[in-house]
Design a protein around this motif. Structure first.
Motif, PDB file in Angstrom:
ATOM      1  N   ILE A 157       0.885  -1.360  -0.190  1.00 59.21           N
ATOM      2  CA  ILE A 157      -0.084   0.138  -0.004  1.00 59.21           C
ATOM      3  C   ILE A 157       0.648   1.205  -0.235  1.00 59.21           C
ATOM      4  CG2 ILE A 157      -1.742   1.417   1.410  1.00 59.21           C
ATOM      5  CD1 ILE A 157      -2.906  -1.352   2.147  1.00 59.21           C
TER       6      ILE A 157
ATOM      7  N   ARG B  38       2.262   2.030  -3.409  1.00 57.59           N
ATOM      8  CA  ARG B  38       0.920   2.384  -4.280  1.00 57.59           C
ATOM      9  C   ARG B  38       0.472   3.953  -4.072  1.00 57.59           C
ATOM     10  NH1 ARG B  38      -1.703  -0.931  -7.345  1.00 57.59           N
ATOM     11  NH2 ARG B  38      -3.666   0.096  -6.920  1.00 57.59           N
ATOM     12  N   LEU B  39       0.734   4.107  -2.813  1.00 57.94           N
ATOM     13  CA  LEU B  39       0.462   5.548  -2.623  1.00 57.94           C
ATOM     14  C   LEU B  39       1.486   6.433  -3.082  1.00 57.94           C
ATOM     15  CD1 LEU B  39      -0.722   5.381   1.230  1.00 57.94           C
ATOM     16  CD2 LEU B  39      -2.166   5.856  -0.737  1.00 57.94           C
TER      17      LEU B  39
ATOM     18  N   THR C 165       0.598   9.517  -6.115  1.00 59.91           N
ATOM     19  CA  THR C 165       0.763  10.759  -5.932  1.00 59.91           C
ATOM     20  C   THR C 165       0.832  11.605  -7.092  1.00 59.91           C
ATOM     21  OG1 THR C 165       1.890  10.274  -3.650  1.00 59.91           O
ATOM     22  CG2 THR C 165       2.007  12.392  -4.649  1.00 59.91           C
TER      23      THR C 165
ATOM     24  N   THR D 203      -2.857  11.550  -8.869  1.00 64.49           N
ATOM     25  CA  THR D 203      -3.899  12.321  -8.101  1.00 64.49           C
ATOM     26  C   THR D 203      -3.562  13.714  -8.285  1.00 64.49           C
ATOM     27  OG1 THR D 203      -4.329  10.496  -6.694  1.00 64.49           O
ATOM     28  CG2 THR D 203      -5.173  12.541  -5.875  1.00 64.49           C
TER      29      THR D 203
ATOM     30  N   SER E 131     -11.068  12.290  -6.473  1.00 65.92           N
ATOM     31  CA  SER E 131     -10.923  11.096  -5.422  1.00 65.92           C
ATOM     32  C   SER E 131     -12.358  10.660  -5.263  1.00 65.92           C
ATOM     33  CB  SER E 131     -10.214  11.426  -4.172  1.00 65.92           C
ATOM     34  OG  SER E 131      -8.941  11.624  -4.243  1.00 65.92           O
TER      35      SER E 131
ATOM     36  N   PRO F  39      -2.946   3.120  -9.320  1.00 64.41           N
ATOM     37  CA  PRO F  39      -2.735   3.419  -7.871  1.00 64.41           C
ATOM     38  C   PRO F  39      -3.258   4.787  -7.585  1.00 64.41           C
ATOM     39  CG  PRO F  39      -0.635   3.649  -9.167  1.00 64.41           C
ATOM     40  CD  PRO F  39      -1.762   3.000  -9.947  1.00 64.41           C
ATOM     41  N   GLU F  40      -4.407   4.998  -7.939  1.00 61.72           N
ATOM     42  CA  GLU F  40      -4.989   6.413  -7.643  1.00 61.72           C
ATOM     43  C   GLU F  40      -5.729   6.233  -6.085  1.00 61.72           C
ATOM     44  OE1 GLU F  40      -7.626   9.847  -7.447  1.00 61.72           O
ATOM     45  OE2 GLU F  40      -8.200   7.776  -7.541  1.00 61.72           O
ATOM     46  N   TRP F  41      -5.470   7.493  -5.448  1.00 64.31           N
ATOM     47  CA  TRP F  41      -5.996   7.500  -4.076  1.00 64.31           C
ATOM     48  C   TRP F  41      -7.447   7.044  -3.985  1.00 64.31           C
ATOM     49  CZ3 TRP F  41      -3.105  12.475  -2.279  1.00 64.31           C
ATOM     50  CH2 TRP F  41      -1.863  12.382  -2.322  1.00 64.31           C
TER      51      TRP F  41
ATOM     52  N   MET G  54      -8.046   3.397  -4.863  1.00 65.52           N
ATOM     53  CA  MET G  54      -7.555   2.529  -3.655  1.00 65.52           C
ATOM     54  C   MET G  54      -8.507   2.393  -2.286  1.00 65.52           C
ATOM     55  SD  MET G  54      -3.484   3.481  -3.683  1.00 65.52           S
ATOM     56  CE  MET G  54      -3.201   2.361  -2.038  1.00 65.52           C
TER      57      MET G  54
ATOM     58  N   PRO H 233      -4.985   5.417   2.654  1.00 66.64           N
ATOM     59  CA  PRO H 233      -5.291   6.314   1.687  1.00 66.64           C
ATOM     60  C   PRO H 233      -6.171   7.360   2.226  1.00 66.64           C
ATOM     61  CG  PRO H 233      -5.578   4.139   1.187  1.00 66.64           C
ATOM     62  CD  PRO H 233      -5.275   4.010   2.545  1.00 66.64           C
TER      63      PRO H 233
ATOM     64  N   VAL I   8      -3.935  10.133   3.920  1.00 69.38           N
ATOM     65  CA  VAL I   8      -3.223  10.749   2.725  1.00 69.38           C
ATOM     66  C   VAL I   8      -4.069  11.958   2.126  1.00 69.38           C
ATOM     67  CG1 VAL I   8      -1.873  10.577   0.630  1.00 69.38           C
ATOM     68  CG2 VAL I   8      -1.581   8.643   2.394  1.00 69.38           C
TER      69      VAL I   8
END
Length: 306
Positions: free
Chosen positions: A97, A100-101, A105, A108, A242, A256-258, A261, A279, A282
């Protein structure tokens, strides 16, 4: 003998030009120092600024420093809690995770920043035209903005994406569209305030064209309002982008978009809550940082506040 007066005049003109340039530079330097001094007094805004700089750095180098491959499956570590190997745990496919965050970044932030830039550009032009010319142009722009303001941002974005279809490009278009009216209204008000200034009247009397007056004389006087609104709208754009991805209208579930996720993790809230917490945290910190930074800019640029 005839050349001496000319040399003296040229020397005098050169001295005056250098003197004026030095005064302008000194004035700009003093204003910059005053701005920095006022801004640093707002500790929350300074902390928010540091966080935003850190996020921008992560957006540039995040994917390259990720400790694991964001798209690699590890079926031996499915839904693992946070550990020394996987700082934020793993998801239902064993993907890290934290990695992926980091990889998400730039995606997003890129969608949010680019959509606000486009929306700000369109809204600025419309607001300048409405405030400068008035009449039917002002009525058309303002009534259009009122119609768009009658819908919540996220509902308007959902309607646009429903018409265009899901996808990250259409999310960008939707967020840019609902960003336009706020900039148009603010820039119209700022244009009306600057329009009656003495230097604008002088430009009119000298016969300057409307385009030159708008973008060289009026627009610089509205930049403060533009910067503050631009900063604060980025947080709204991140929430909207998001949110659309969370509802399935935005990025693919494999990206891997917030928001995507967060959407995938809601089914595992009871068994693997870390998939939701990180997520969401963040997104919360990023939006809060942009809003606090915008508040700090607004207070710093306001001459009424010391």
């Amino acid at each position: 003998m005839s050349n001496k007066p000319n040399e003296r005049e040229e020397t005098t003109v050169s001295f005056e030009e250098n003197y004026v340039d030095e005064n302008i530079l000194a004035d700009k330097s003093s204003k910059t120092k005053e701005f920095i001094k006022k801004f640093t007094k707002r500790k929350t805004a300074v902390v928010a600024f540091v966080i935003l700089i850190f996020l921008l750095i992560i957006a540039l180098i995040g994917p390259s420093i990720a400790p694991h491959d964001p798209s690699a499956f590890d079926y031996d570590n499915i839904l693992s809690p946070p550990s020394a190997e996987h700082w934020f745990g793993t998801d239902q496919f064993g993907q890290d995770i934290f990695s992926r965050l980091l990889a998400g970044t730039p995606l997003t932030l890129g969608v949010a920043l680019s959509s606000v830039i486009v929306g700000a550009a369109l809204g600025t032009v419309l607001g300048l035209l409405a405030g400068y010319y008035g009449g039917w142009i002002e009525m058309l722009v303002m009534r259009g903005a009122d119609v768009m303001f009658s819908f919540p941002d996220i509902l308007l974005a959902i309607a646009i994406v429903a018409l265009l279809g899901p996808g990250i490009i259409n999310v960008f278009i939707a967020v840019a569209v609902f960003t336009v009216p706020s900039f148009a209204r603010i820039m119209r008000s700022a244009t009306l305030a600057v329009k009656g200034s003495l230097y604008v009247e002088v430009a009119h009397s000298l016969g300057c064209k409307d385009g030159r007056i708008l973008f060289l004389h009026i627009f610089p006087g509205t930049i403060q309002s533009l910067i503050v609104n631009f900063t604060m709208r980025i947080g709204s754009a991140i929430m909207a982008a998001s949110g659309l991805s969370f509802l399935g209208f935005g990025a693919n579930v494999t990206d891997p978009e917030w928001g995507a996720m967060l959407s995938q993790s809601r089914s595992y809230l009871a068994t693997a809550p870390h998939m939701v917490y990180f997520p969401a945290l963040v997104i919360f910190i990023t939006v809060l940082a942009f809003n606090l930074f915008g508040d700090g800019l607004r207070d710093t640029l306001d001459p009424k506040i010391k």
